[in-house]
Design an enzyme around this catalytic site. Structure first.
Site, PDB file in Angstrom:
ATOM      1  N   HIS A   4       0.824  -1.202   0.000  1.00 33.08           N
ATOM      2  CA  HIS A   4       0.000   0.000   0.000  1.00 33.08           C
ATOM      3  C   HIS A   4       0.864   1.260   0.000  1.00 33.08           C
ATOM      4  O   HIS A   4       2.016   1.248   0.445  1.00 33.08           O
ATOM      5  CB  HIS A   4      -0.930  -0.009   1.207  1.00 33.08           C
ATOM      6  CG  HIS A   4      -1.965  -1.085   1.143  1.00 33.08           C
ATOM      7  ND1 HIS A   4      -2.926  -1.267   2.119  1.00 33.08           N
ATOM      8  CD2 HIS A   4      -2.204  -2.046   0.205  1.00 33.08           C
ATOM      9  CE1 HIS A   4      -3.703  -2.275   1.781  1.00 33.08           C
ATOM     10  NE2 HIS A   4      -3.275  -2.766   0.633  1.00 33.08           N
TER      11      HIS A   4
ATOM     12  N   GLU B  52       0.685   3.952   1.814  1.00 35.65           N
ATOM     13  CA  GLU B  52       1.084   4.376   3.157  1.00 35.65           C
ATOM     14  C   GLU B  52       2.228   3.512   3.687  1.00 35.65           C
ATOM     15  O   GLU B  52       3.162   4.009   4.321  1.00 35.65           O
ATOM     16  CB  GLU B  52      -0.114   4.288   4.107  1.00 35.65           C
ATOM     17  CG  GLU B  52      -1.333   5.093   3.652  1.00 35.65           C
ATOM     18  CD  GLU B  52      -2.329   4.261   2.852  1.00 35.65           C
ATOM     19  OE1 GLU B  52      -3.535   4.463   3.036  1.00 35.65           O
ATOM     20  OE2 GLU B  52      -1.900   3.401   2.051  1.00 35.65           O
TER      21      GLU B  52
ATOM     22  N   CYS C  93      -6.533   1.507   5.461  1.00 39.90           N
ATOM     23  CA  CYS C  93      -7.153   0.261   5.919  1.00 39.90           C
ATOM     24  C   CYS C  93      -6.694  -0.048   7.341  1.00 39.90           C
ATOM     25  O   CYS C  93      -5.898   0.684   7.927  1.00 39.90           O
ATOM     26  CB  CYS C  93      -6.778  -0.878   4.969  1.00 39.90           C
ATOM     27  SG  CYS C  93      -5.018  -1.300   5.025  1.00 39.90           S
TER      28      CYS C  93
ATOM     29  N   CYS D 268      -2.701  -0.469   7.460  1.00 37.47           N
ATOM     30  CA  CYS D 268      -1.946   0.783   7.363  1.00 37.47           C
ATOM     31  C   CYS D 268      -2.152   1.654   8.598  1.00 37.47           C
ATOM     32  O   CYS D 268      -1.233   2.310   9.076  1.00 37.47           O
ATOM     33  CB  CYS D 268      -2.353   1.541   6.109  1.00 37.47           C
ATOM     34  SG  CYS D 268      -1.786   0.770   4.572  1.00 37.47           S
TER      35      CYS D 268
END
Length: 213
Positions: free
Chosen positions: A109, A111, A137, A140
């Site tokens: 991801h 992040e 999410c 993260c």
């Protein structure tokens, strides 16, 4: 007589000049708010994202300076997601319903990539603000907490098929950030590209495999 005529002509010129309307004062364009400035950069970072699902960009800012950036996609030296590198993303419509198969997804991801890049180069991000184009999410969010991120801004929200207990857990995670997790109202000209619709037009699946509104 000629002398007087020239004098009259000169006065007439000055009279015409004096009658010209005053030009309106040009007001300076207001500076872009700092948070929107940083989110605009996160959207620019997103242009490098490669995922069959949603494209996401993120930046980490400490003391008003960008210290790390990240976008989502497969790990270094792996085949890109858009070229079939991630089995889960490739089969998200057939085999892995929304919100499932996270353990098989190899996409990192945005992040996560921003946090990992900072760690790789020995950059402390404790007390920093993270700007991401999509609401984080569970994974993260908890990694940001462990990295001591202080504040989070995002543009696009998401809603996963989680039950009441899971929703409560997510809210508790959000509540642990010292300065909160906030949605930012900002125009996203590339939204249709970044958030391809795998569902009816009013719904989409985000980078985390979750159905967003």
């Amino acid at each position: 007589m000629a002398k007087n005529s020239r004098a009259a002509g000169g006065n007439s010129h000055r009279s015409r000049t004096a009658q010209q309307p005053a030009q309106p004062e040009q007001k300076p364009t207001p500076r872009l708010a700092r948070d929107k400035y940083f989110m605009g950069i996160a959207m620019a970072v997103r242009e490098r994202a490669d995922c069959i699902g949603q494209k996401v960009g993120a930046i980490i800012v400490l003391e008003n300076h960008i210290v790390s950036t990240g976008y989502n996609g497969t790990p270094t030296k792996m085949v890109n997601c858009s070229d079939g590198g991630c089995v889960r993303c490739l089969n998200r419509e057939k085999k892995y319903p929304s919100g499932t198969g996270y353990d098989l997804c190899i996409c990192v991801h945005a992040e996560q990539n921003a946090i990992i890049s900072a760690a790789r180069f020995g950059i402390s991000i404790e007390g920093a603000t993270l700007y991401t184009t999509t609401q984080p999410c569970f994974g993260c969010l908890k990694e940001m907490l462990q990295a001591r991120i202080r504040r989070v801004y995002y543009i696009h929200p998401w809603a996963s098929p989680r039950d009441e207990d899971q929703e409560r857990q997510y809210r508790i995670l959000m509540g642990q950030f010292q300065d909160g997790v906030h949605r930012m109202e900002i125009e996203d000209p590339r939204k249709n590209w970044a958030i391809p619709s795998h569902k009816p037009a009013t719904r989409f699946v985000d980078e985390h495999g979750m159905e967003a509104t």
